[in-house]
Design a protein around this motif. Sequence first.
Motif, PDB file in Angstrom:
ATOM      1  N   LEU A   6       0.830  -1.202   0.000  1.00 53.36           N
ATOM      2  CA  LEU A   6       0.000   0.000   0.000  1.00 53.36           C
ATOM      3  C   LEU A   6       0.861   1.248   0.000  1.00 53.36           C
ATOM      4  CD1 LEU A   6      -2.833  -0.848   2.560  1.00 53.36           C
ATOM      5  CD2 LEU A   6      -2.941  -0.909   0.076  1.00 53.36           C
ATOM      6  N   THR A   7       0.484   2.182  -0.838  1.00 56.14           N
ATOM      7  CA  THR A   7       1.095   3.509  -0.868  1.00 56.14           C
ATOM      8  C   THR A   7      -0.058   4.509  -0.965  1.00 56.14           C
ATOM      9  OG1 THR A   7       1.193   3.608  -3.285  1.00 56.14           O
ATOM     10  CG2 THR A   7       3.120   2.649  -2.142  1.00 56.14           C
ATOM     11  N   VAL A  38      -7.959  -5.460   3.417  1.00 56.88           N
ATOM     12  CA  VAL A  38      -7.307  -5.098   4.684  1.00 56.88           C
ATOM     13  C   VAL A  38      -8.304  -4.381   5.577  1.00 56.88           C
ATOM     14  CG1 VAL A  38      -5.019  -4.917   3.582  1.00 56.88           C
ATOM     15  CG2 VAL A  38      -6.442  -2.859   3.818  1.00 56.88           C
ATOM     16  N   ARG A  39      -7.912  -4.168   6.807  1.00 59.42           N
ATOM     17  CA  ARG A  39      -8.737  -3.405   7.748  1.00 59.42           C
ATOM     18  C   ARG A  39      -8.558  -1.910   7.492  1.00 59.42           C
ATOM     19  NH1 ARG A  39     -10.538  -6.407  12.203  1.00 59.42           N
ATOM     20  NH2 ARG A  39      -9.562  -8.461  12.359  1.00 59.42           N
ATOM     21  N   ASP A  40      -9.564  -1.142   7.885  1.00 61.95           N
ATOM     22  CA  ASP A  40      -9.519   0.313   7.716  1.00 61.95           C
ATOM     23  C   ASP A  40      -8.226   0.911   8.266  1.00 61.95           C
ATOM     24  OD1 ASP A  40     -12.125  -0.304   7.043  1.00 61.95           O
ATOM     25  OD2 ASP A  40     -13.035   1.250   8.292  1.00 61.95           O
ATOM     26  N   ALA A  41      -7.800   0.428   9.427  1.00 59.98           N
ATOM     27  CA  ALA A  41      -6.624   0.980  10.099  1.00 59.98           C
ATOM     28  C   ALA A  41      -5.375   0.915   9.211  1.00 59.98           C
ATOM     29  CB  ALA A  41      -6.375   0.247  11.409  1.00 59.98           C
ATOM     30  N   SER A  42      -5.332  -0.033   8.295  1.00 60.44           N
ATOM     31  CA  SER A  42      -4.168  -0.170   7.415  1.00 60.44           C
ATOM     32  C   SER A  42      -4.014   1.021   6.477  1.00 60.44           C
ATOM     33  CB  SER A  42      -4.281  -1.448   6.579  1.00 60.44           C
ATOM     34  OG  SER A  42      -4.316  -2.570   7.406  1.00 60.44           O
ATOM     35  N   LEU A  43      -5.097   1.749   6.223  1.00 56.18           N
ATOM     36  CA  LEU A  43      -5.033   2.886   5.302  1.00 56.18           C
ATOM     37  C   LEU A  43      -4.622   4.187   5.979  1.00 56.18           C
ATOM     38  CD1 LEU A  43      -8.172   2.346   3.038  1.00 56.18           C
ATOM     39  CD2 LEU A  43      -5.885   1.379   2.828  1.00 56.18           C
ATOM     40  N   TYR A  44      -4.737   4.231   7.314  1.00 52.71           N
ATOM     41  CA  TYR A  44      -4.520   5.501   7.999  1.00 52.71           C
ATOM     42  C   TYR A  44      -3.061   5.948   8.064  1.00 52.71           C
ATOM     43  CZ  TYR A  44      -9.428   5.852   8.990  1.00 52.71           C
ATOM     44  OH  TYR A  44     -10.794   5.946   8.847  1.00 52.71           O
ATOM     45  N   SER A  45      -2.133   5.126   7.623  1.00 53.16           N
ATOM     46  CA  SER A  45      -0.756   5.616   7.506  1.00 53.16           C
ATOM     47  C   SER A  45      -0.555   6.286   6.142  1.00 53.16           C
ATOM     48  CB  SER A  45       0.249   4.480   7.699  1.00 53.16           C
ATOM     49  OG  SER A  45       0.045   3.477   6.737  1.00 53.16           O
TER      50      SER A  45
END
Length: 193
Positions: A6-7, A38-45
């Motif tokens: 993910l980027t 993936v879980r939502d939290a994976s996108l917050y970075s």
Amino acid sequence: MARMGLTTQRVTVAAADLADEIGFEGVTVSAVARSFGVRDASLYSHIKNVHDLRARVAVLALAELAERVAAALAGRAGKDALVAFANAYRAYAGEHPGRYAATRLQLEPEVAAASAAGRHAAMTRAILRGYALEEPDQTDAVRLLHSVFHGYVSLEGTGAFLNTPRAADASWSRSLDALDMVLSNWPTAGRDR
């Protein structure tokens, strides 16, 4: 470490693709996360929140649309430039309805300034040089063109022109003829109103 490669760019493109599939309003962090498995939290970075995600889609769409319009305008002037701009705009909206809807998002001033939004206005003004319009007429004409283009593709996108006696393409062509006539014969009286 980025999960699944993910980027920010991949997340933005996935959100833009999703917007084209399900509509811009359907783009949520959860929906994009599901598309990656993936879980939502994976996108917050990679994004701050849903507004940031949607703003990134808008910036991407503005850049894509600007590239398409710029390529269509190359070497054209006057009515040819008007028609090329309009056709590129309409084609983009038809091919990418969710991305096009994103271009209407009100961006924060600093985000808008860094986006291709200014490029769109500059290209529209470049078309108008062929019609010898000066300020304040040029600003009025920019607003007219964007209103007609956006109004037409928005109505067309909702199916408003289906089941009518005249093909939407024929009406589009006549609308561009009418715009050319208006721009060529721009009224000079009442400029200060």
